[in-house]
Write a protein that holds these residues in place. Structure first.
Motif, PDB file in Angstrom:
ATOM      1  N   LEU A  55     -19.120  18.620 -33.208  1.00 56.27           N
ATOM      2  CA  LEU A  55     -19.358  17.632 -32.145  1.00 56.27           C
ATOM      3  C   LEU A  55     -20.863  17.401 -31.945  1.00 56.27           C
ATOM      4  CD1 LEU A  55     -18.164  15.934 -29.679  1.00 56.27           C
ATOM      5  CD2 LEU A  55     -18.789  17.937 -28.302  1.00 56.27           C
ATOM      6  N   VAL A  56     -21.613  18.494 -31.825  1.00 55.44           N
ATOM      7  CA  VAL A  56     -23.056  18.381 -31.598  1.00 55.44           C
ATOM      8  C   VAL A  56     -23.706  17.626 -32.761  1.00 55.44           C
ATOM      9  CG1 VAL A  56     -25.208  19.670 -31.287  1.00 55.44           C
ATOM     10  CG2 VAL A  56     -23.091  20.510 -30.233  1.00 55.44           C
ATOM     11  N   GLU A  57     -23.358  18.021 -33.968  1.00 58.16           N
ATOM     12  CA  GLU A  57     -23.979  17.379 -35.137  1.00 58.16           C
ATOM     13  C   GLU A  57     -23.637  15.894 -35.232  1.00 58.16           C
ATOM     14  OE1 GLU A  57     -22.957  20.026 -38.415  1.00 58.16           O
ATOM     15  OE2 GLU A  57     -24.939  21.002 -38.219  1.00 58.16           O
ATOM     16  N   GLU A  58     -22.411  15.568 -34.871  1.00 54.07           N
ATOM     17  CA  GLU A  58     -22.002  14.152 -34.876  1.00 54.07           C
ATOM     18  C   GLU A  58     -22.760  13.349 -33.820  1.00 54.07           C
ATOM     19  OE1 GLU A  58     -17.286  14.597 -36.083  1.00 54.07           O
ATOM     20  OE2 GLU A  58     -17.846  13.986 -34.031  1.00 54.07           O
ATOM     21  N   GLN A  59     -22.841  13.908 -32.619  1.00 51.92           N
ATOM     22  CA  GLN A  59     -23.408  13.151 -31.497  1.00 51.92           C
ATOM     23  C   GLN A  59     -24.909  12.916 -31.656  1.00 51.92           C
ATOM     24  OE1 GLN A  59     -21.638  11.533 -29.252  1.00 51.92           O
ATOM     25  NE2 GLN A  59     -19.828  12.305 -30.332  1.00 51.92           N
ATOM     26  N   ILE A  60     -25.635  13.947 -32.086  1.00 53.33           N
ATOM     27  CA  ILE A  60     -27.093  13.762 -32.166  1.00 53.33           C
ATOM     28  C   ILE A  60     -27.470  12.731 -33.238  1.00 53.33           C
ATOM     29  CG2 ILE A  60     -27.738  15.995 -31.144  1.00 53.33           C
ATOM     30  CD1 ILE A  60     -28.046  17.170 -33.849  1.00 53.33           C
ATOM     31  N   LYS A  61     -26.574  12.549 -34.197  1.00 57.71           N
ATOM     32  CA  LYS A  61     -26.824  11.520 -35.233  1.00 57.71           C
ATOM     33  C   LYS A  61     -26.745  10.107 -34.664  1.00 57.71           C
ATOM     34  CE  LYS A  61     -25.633  13.892 -39.468  1.00 57.71           C
ATOM     35  NZ  LYS A  61     -24.395  14.593 -39.810  1.00 57.71           N
ATOM     36  N   LYS A  62     -26.106   9.973 -33.491  1.00 56.03           N
ATOM     37  CA  LYS A  62     -25.908   8.633 -32.920  1.00 56.03           C
ATOM     38  C   LYS A  62     -27.148   8.103 -32.199  1.00 56.03           C
ATOM     39  CE  LYS A  62     -20.934   9.057 -32.710  1.00 56.03           C
ATOM     40  NZ  LYS A  62     -19.755   9.429 -31.907  1.00 56.03           N
ATOM     41  N   ALA A  63     -28.076   8.990 -31.893  1.00 60.00           N
ATOM     42  CA  ALA A  63     -29.292   8.548 -31.192  1.00 60.00           C
ATOM     43  C   ALA A  63     -30.249   7.893 -32.186  1.00 60.00           C
ATOM     44  CB  ALA A  63     -29.968   9.740 -30.525  1.00 60.00           C
ATOM     45  N   PRO A  64     -30.940   6.820 -31.772  1.00 64.74           N
ATOM     46  CA  PRO A  64     -31.854   6.144 -32.711  1.00 64.74           C
ATOM     47  C   PRO A  64     -33.095   6.994 -33.015  1.00 64.74           C
ATOM     48  CG  PRO A  64     -32.048   5.176 -30.524  1.00 64.74           C
ATOM     49  CD  PRO A  64     -30.918   6.162 -30.453  1.00 64.74           C
ATOM     50  N   SER A  65     -33.624   6.805 -34.203  1.00 67.45           N
ATOM     51  CA  SER A  65     -34.812   7.582 -34.592  1.00 67.45           C
ATOM     52  C   SER A  65     -36.080   6.972 -34.011  1.00 67.45           C
ATOM     53  CB  SER A  65     -34.922   7.638 -36.112  1.00 67.45           C
ATOM     54  OG  SER A  65     -35.073   6.328 -36.604  1.00 67.45           O
ATOM     55  N   GLN A  66     -35.969   5.787 -33.507  1.00 67.25           N
ATOM     56  CA  GLN A  66     -37.135   5.078 -32.979  1.00 67.25           C
ATOM     57  C   GLN A  66     -36.663   4.007 -32.011  1.00 67.25           C
ATOM     58  OE1 GLN A  66     -40.261   4.079 -35.921  1.00 67.25           O
ATOM     59  NE2 GLN A  66     -40.278   2.027 -35.090  1.00 67.25           N
ATOM     60  N   PHE A  67     -37.413   3.747 -30.966  1.00 69.60           N
ATOM     61  CA  PHE A  67     -37.078   2.646 -30.049  1.00 69.60           C
ATOM     62  C   PHE A  67     -38.353   2.130 -29.399  1.00 69.60           C
ATOM     63  CE2 PHE A  67     -36.640   6.615 -27.715  1.00 69.60           C
ATOM     64  CZ  PHE A  67     -37.336   6.383 -26.544  1.00 69.60           C
ATOM     65  N   THR A  68     -38.226   1.016 -28.684  1.00 71.50           N
ATOM     66  CA  THR A  68     -39.407   0.402 -28.066  1.00 71.50           C
ATOM     67  C   THR A  68     -39.245   0.353 -26.550  1.00 71.50           C
ATOM     68  OG1 THR A  68     -39.803  -0.949 -30.032  1.00 71.50           O
ATOM     69  CG2 THR A  68     -40.794  -1.728 -27.985  1.00 71.50           C
ATOM     70  N   LEU A  69     -40.331   0.632 -25.843  1.00 72.44           N
ATOM     71  CA  LEU A  69     -40.382   0.398 -24.398  1.00 72.44           C
ATOM     72  C   LEU A  69     -41.079  -0.941 -24.196  1.00 72.44           C
ATOM     73  CD1 LEU A  69     -41.424   3.918 -23.054  1.00 72.44           C
ATOM     74  CD2 LEU A  69     -39.139   2.863 -22.989  1.00 72.44           C
ATOM     75  N   TYR A  70     -40.443  -1.833 -23.457  1.00 72.03           N
ATOM     76  CA  TYR A  70     -40.952  -3.187 -23.294  1.00 72.03           C
ATOM     77  C   TYR A  70     -41.762  -3.299 -22.010  1.00 72.03           C
ATOM     78  CZ  TYR A  70     -38.188  -4.354 -27.321  1.00 72.03           C
ATOM     79  OH  TYR A  70     -37.691  -4.399 -28.603  1.00 72.03           O
ATOM     80  N   ALA A  71     -43.017  -3.653 -22.156  1.00 73.75           N
ATOM     81  CA  ALA A  71     -43.922  -3.729 -21.005  1.00 73.75           C
ATOM     82  C   ALA A  71     -43.832  -5.092 -20.343  1.00 73.75           C
ATOM     83  CB  ALA A  71     -45.342  -3.462 -21.459  1.00 73.75           C
ATOM     84  N   ARG A  72     -44.274  -5.164 -19.093  1.00 73.18           N
ATOM     85  CA  ARG A  72     -44.377  -6.441 -18.380  1.00 73.18           C
ATOM     86  C   ARG A  72     -45.328  -7.357 -19.146  1.00 73.18           C
ATOM     87  NH1 ARG A  72     -46.934  -8.000 -13.563  1.00 73.18           N
ATOM     88  NH2 ARG A  72     -47.783  -6.004 -12.923  1.00 73.18           N
ATOM     89  N   ASN A  73     -46.355  -6.789 -19.725  1.00 78.76           N
ATOM     90  CA  ASN A  73     -47.269  -7.494 -20.630  1.00 78.76           C
ATOM     91  C   ASN A  73     -46.880  -7.084 -22.057  1.00 78.76           C
ATOM     92  OD1 ASN A  73     -49.359  -8.199 -22.318  1.00 78.76           O
ATOM     93  ND2 ASN A  73     -50.982  -7.514 -20.928  1.00 78.76           N
ATOM     94  N   SER A  74     -46.305  -8.045 -22.796  1.00 78.42           N
ATOM     95  CA  SER A  74     -45.683  -7.674 -24.070  1.00 78.42           C
ATOM     96  C   SER A  74     -46.690  -7.117 -25.082  1.00 78.42           C
ATOM     97  CB  SER A  74     -44.932  -8.863 -24.661  1.00 78.42           C
ATOM     98  OG  SER A  74     -45.867  -9.886 -24.964  1.00 78.42           O
ATOM     99  N   GLU A  75     -47.975  -7.370 -24.845  1.00 79.80           N
ATOM    100  CA  GLU A  75     -48.991  -6.763 -25.729  1.00 79.80           C
ATOM    101  C   GLU A  75     -49.032  -5.246 -25.567  1.00 79.80           C
ATOM    102  OE1 GLU A  75     -52.761  -8.586 -24.979  1.00 79.80           O
ATOM    103  OE2 GLU A  75     -52.010 -10.563 -25.578  1.00 79.80           O
ATOM    104  N   LYS A  76     -48.417  -4.776 -24.503  1.00 75.90           N
ATOM    105  CA  LYS A  76     -48.461  -3.346 -24.213  1.00 75.90           C
ATOM    106  C   LYS A  76     -47.129  -2.649 -24.460  1.00 75.90           C
ATOM    107  CE  LYS A  76     -52.322  -4.036 -21.085  1.00 75.90           C
ATOM    108  NZ  LYS A  76     -52.843  -3.954 -19.700  1.00 75.90           N
TER     109      LYS A  76
END
Lengths: 472, 472
Positions: free
Chosen positions: A57-78
Motif C-alpha cells: 500500500l505504502v509503495e503504491e501510494q507514494i508513487k501517486k504523488a508528482p515528482s514536481q509541481f508549481t506554486l502559482y504566484a499573484r505575479n506570474s513572474e514569481k
C-alpha cells in the motif's frame, strides 16, 4: 551537477525496507478517526488508534504523488517550481519571539509579522513569502490565521504558506485564497500556496495535522509532510535510526494525502536533528542537522519526490558567529545535497524560538550565495575563454579586457551586505560589524517598501473578509 | 559517500584538453634558469623565459606523482594521510597582522606565531601545526624561517609546514627537520613536513617558487603546487576560464617537481577566487571561492592526485557574522567536494591579511563540525536500530533508552564553544557572544598549554642550531 550523497543504492534500499517493516509490524498512531477510517478502507489493519501499513500500500501510494509541481504566484513572474533540480527559499516559520538590536527580544506582534512579509517580498532570494514568520501574539488566537493569510497576500505577490493548524484553519486558508486566486477548481490546477503538516514523533500524527492533510489534499493543495525527529530524545540517538523514524512518519503522511486524493502534490520533508545531550533539548545548529539534510535529500529523490531540508538554522541566542556559521552549514548542505524546498531560510534564532530582523538580512545574503553556488559552472568555449587566455598570455591582466566587461555582471555574485573593502576604508566608514549593517539595512528596506498592486475589487472582497473576522 | 560534483566526465576532459592546448601553444614563463634547463632537457620548446609544454610530457609526468602519501609526525599517533577520502586541516598561513579583542589589530610577532603553534597543537581538529600562521615581524627577516621551523617543531608534535620562500629557506627547513627526524634518506621515506609553492598568475613561476619546488623535490619532500588565480584580474572573469588558468599553472608546477624527482609527493592545490569588482581586489569570501573549490576537487581527482582547496576564509574585517558564514561556506564545500588538504582552516580574517585569535577558536569548532559531517552515516542493523524503534513504539521516548546510553558519546558531536542552552540561562551566564567566549577560550588554552616532550639530545642540537642563527 551531481549532488552530495552518503548512501549507495543498496543502503537506500535497506533504509527503505527497514522503514516499511516498522510501518507494518509496529505501525503508527493516528488519533484522527477520519484518517483511520480511510486507512482501514485501503486495507490497513487497525488496533485502537494504531494503524499498521501493508508494504504494498505504502509503495503504491507514494508513487501517486508528482515528482514536481508549481506554486502559482499573484505575479506570474514569481511562480515557483518545487522539485527537480530547483531550490526554493522561504523565511522563518513559527517563532513566538522577535528580536532586533534596538528593542531586544520580545513577543512577536502582527506588525512584526507584516514587517517580515514585506522583507520577504523585497528579498530577491526569498521565493515564497512565508507562513508564520512570527506569532502575532497581540491579536486573539482565533483571528491569527486569517490575519496571517491576509497579510501574506496583500504585502507580497509571491506564493505563500497556508495554515498548519488543523482542518478549520486549512479551510479558511483555502477560502481566503479563493477570493484572490479564483475557484477551488481553478486553484486545484494552479495552487497558490503550500502548507506544512507535521508528524508527532515518534510514529504518530495528531488530529490537527491529519485534519490539515485531509482538508488540503481534498482541495488539491500542496503540502510539506514533515517530520522532526530528535536523535536521542524522540528517536534513536544514531542519525541512521532517526532517519528511519523520520522516513516512516513522512511516508505514512504522504500515504494519507494520496488516499484522500491521488496526485496531491507533496514534499518529502525532513528536519530531524540531534539532542543537545547536556540539556536534553533539540539542537538545530548541530552538524547532525546537516547530516540528516543530506540523508533526507537522498531518500526523497529515491521516492522521486520533491524534498525539504536545511535552513538558516541556529541554536545561538544572539546574532553572532555561531548563528552565522550554523546557518551557512545547513544552507550549504541543502544546496549541495539537492534539497528543493528550504523552510527557515532567513531569520531563525534560538532553535526556532525567535525571528531576528538582523539575521533575516544576513541570511538573505547567505541565500544569494547559495544560489550562485548552485548555478555552478558552464563548460562552453566562451566561458573557458581559451582565446582570451592565449591572447593575454603570461604576466598579463584581465581587469581591462573586453571579456571581463562582457561577463562580470552575470558571472560574479554581487553581495548586498558584505564588507570587501580594505581595513582602513572600513574603519573610516565606522568599522561596522555585519550585524550593525544589517540593522540599518532592514529599516531601510521597510522605509522604502511599496505594496504590490492588487485588483481593487479583489482587495475590497478580501478587506470585507478580514473586517468581518475582526468585528466578531 | 559520493562527493559533490559540477562536471560530467566529458566536461572534465574538455577542461583538461583546453588546459594542455594553452600550455602547448602559449606556454608559461619560468624566470628560474635551472627549471628551464630541466624542461628543455625533457623536450619542451623554450623561447626566452617562455616554456612550451608538449601535451604528452605533461600527461606522462603528472601520472608519476602518488595519489596518496603520509606526513610523519614527531608523535606517530599524529601521522596524517594526505589523499584518498581523507581531509586534513591546517591553520592560517601568511598573515602579516594579528588581531584579538583586547589589543586590536597589530603586526604579528614571534610570540604570536608561537601562540598559534600552541593553539594548533592543542586543537583536536588541526592535523598539521601550520607554517607561517603569522609573520614574526619583530625579528630580522633573515632569521624568520629558522625561527618558524624551530617553533613549529618544539611547540607541537604534529606534522608541520616548511618554507615557501625559495631554495635557501627550503634547504634550511630540510636541515633543521633532519636534526629531529633523521637523515635526508630517512626523511625521504617518512617526510615530516609539507610546503606550499605558488605560481605567479597568470601563467608564470618566479625564481623563489621554482627554487623551492626543485630543492624540496630533490629531497623527496611533499609540496602543495598551488595557484591563486583571481577571476577578472589575473584570469578570465568566468570561473571556468579561471579554472583553466589555475589548471595550467598547477600542472606545470607538478611537471617540474616530477622532472626533478619522479614520484615527488604533490598536492593539486587551487585557491582561486573572484575579484571584488567594486574595489578591483581579491575576494576570498565570495561564493565563487566555493565554486572553484568544488571544481578544483574534481580536477584533482581526475588526475588521481590529493587536492587542496577551501579554508575558513573571509573578507570580513572583524570577527562577525560575515566572517563566520563565509568561513563555513568554504569549509563545507571542501568537506563535501572531497578536498584532502585544507590550508587556512582556522584564524584567517581580512582576506589573508590578519590572523585572529578569536576566529582561530571559532574556526576550530567549524572544523569539528565538518569532520562530523564527513563521517556521515553508517548503515548497520545496530545503527538503524529497528528493534529499538519497534520496542519504543509510537509516543515513546529514547532519552533513557539503553541504546542512547550506549551510543550518544560517539554519535553526536559535542561542541566546545557553542551555546545550546536556553535564553534565560544564557542571559544569566552573562549573555556572551561566541566572539567573547572565544576570547576567553584562547587565553585558557594558552594558560594551560604544556609543551610536548622532545628527546633531550635532539633538543640540544636544535637549540644549538637556532642559537647560532640568533647570534649571527
Amino acid at each position: 551537477m551531481d549532488f552530495f550523497k552518503y548512501f549507495s543504492t543498496n543502503q537506500i534500499q535497506q533504509i527503505h525496507e527497514t522503514t516499511l517493516s516498522i510501518m507494518e509490524t509496529t505501525g503508527l498512531v493516528f488519533t484522527y478517526k477520519p484518517a483511520r477510517d480511510l486507512f482501514a478502507k485501503a486495507g490497513c489493519k487497525i488496533d485502537g488508534q494504531r494503524v499498521f501499513f501493508p508494504k504494498k500500500l505504502v509503495e503504491e501510494q507514494i508513487k501517486k504523488a508528482p515528482s514536481q509541481f508549481t506554486l502559482y504566484a499573484r505575479n506570474s513572474e514569481k511562480n515557483v517550481v518545487i522539485g527537480g533540480d530547483h531550490i526554493a527559499f522561504m523565511p522563518c516559520y513559527g517563532a513566538p519571539f522577535v528580536n532586533d538590536m534596538d528593542k531586544g527580544r520580545r513577543q512577536g506582534t502582527l506588525e512584526d509579522f507584516n514587517n517580515f512579509a514585506k522583507l520577504a517580498y523585497e528579498s530577491p532570494y526569498m521565493d515564497i513569502t512565508g507562513g508564520m514568520m512570527t506569532e502575532p501574539n497581540d491579536i486573539p488566537v482565533a483571528n491569527r490565521n486569517a490575519e496571517r493569510i491576509y497579510s501574506s497576500m496583500i504585502f507580497s505577490d509571491k506564493p505563500f504558506m497556508g495554515a498548519g493548524t488543523g482542518a478549520k484553519d486549512a479551510k479558511q486558508t483555502i477560502d481566503m485564497a479563493s477570493i484572490v486566486f479564483g475557484s477551488r477548481e481553478e486553484m486545484k490546477k494552479k495552487p497558490p500556496f503550500i502548507s506544512i503538516l507535521c508528524s508527532l514523533t515518534p510514529l504518530a500524527f495528531d488530529d490537527k495535522m491529519c485534519g490539515g492533510i485531509m482538508e488540503y489534499a481534498n482541495a488539491g493543495m500542496p503540502q510539506l509532510i514533515s517530520s522532526l525527529a530528535i536523535a536521542g530524545a524522540t528517536a534513536p540517538v544514531t542519525m541512521e535510526g532517526t532517519l528511519v523514524v523520520q522516513n516512516a512518519e513522512i511516508l505514512a503522511g504522504i500515504t494519507l494525502a494520496q488516499l484522500v486524493r491521488e496526485g496531491t502534490p507533496v514534499v518529502f520533508a525532513g528536519s530531524s536533528s540531534a539532542t543537545a545531550m547536556r540539556y536534553g533539548t533539540l539542537s538545530i545548529g548541530a552538524p547532525e542537522m546537516a547530516v540528516n539534510t543530506a540523508a533526507t535529500a537522498q531518500m526523497g529523490r529515491f521516492y522521486n519526490l520533491p524534498v525539504r531540508g536545511g535552513g538558516a538554522l541556529t541554536d545561538a541566542k544572539t546574532v553572532d558567529s555561531q548563528a552565522a556559521y550554523e546557518s551557512m552549514m545547513s544552507m550549504m548542505m541543502a544546496t549541495m545535497s539537492g534539497i528543493n524546498f528550504v523552510l527557515h531560510s532567513a531569520g531563525i534564532l534560538e532553535g526556532y524560538i525567535t525571528a531576528s530582523y538582523e539575521k533575516f538580512i544576513i541570511d538573505n545574503e547567505i541565500c544569494g550565495m547559495c544560489k550562485r553556488i548552485k548555478r555552478g559552472e558552464e563548460i562552453t568555449a566562451e566561458k573557458l575563454a581559451a582565446d582570451v587566455i592565449n591572447e593575454v598570455g603570461p604576466g598579463g591582466e584581465y581587469l581591462t579586457n573586453l571579456h571581463t566587461f562582457k561577463h562580470f555582471k552575470t558571472e560574479l555574485y554581487t553581495p548586498v551586505m558584505e564588507e570587501r573593502d580594505n581595513f582602513e576604508s572600513w574603519s573610516n566608514k565606522g568599522g561596522l560589524t555585519m550585524e550593525q549593517r544589517a540593522n540599518a539595512r532592514y529599516k531601510e528596506i521597510l522605509e522604502n517598501y511599496k505594496e504590490p498592486d492588487m485588483d481593487n475589487a479583489v482587495r475590497k472582497d478580501l478587506d470585507a473578509y478580514i473586517n468581518a473576522i475582526r468585528n466578531t
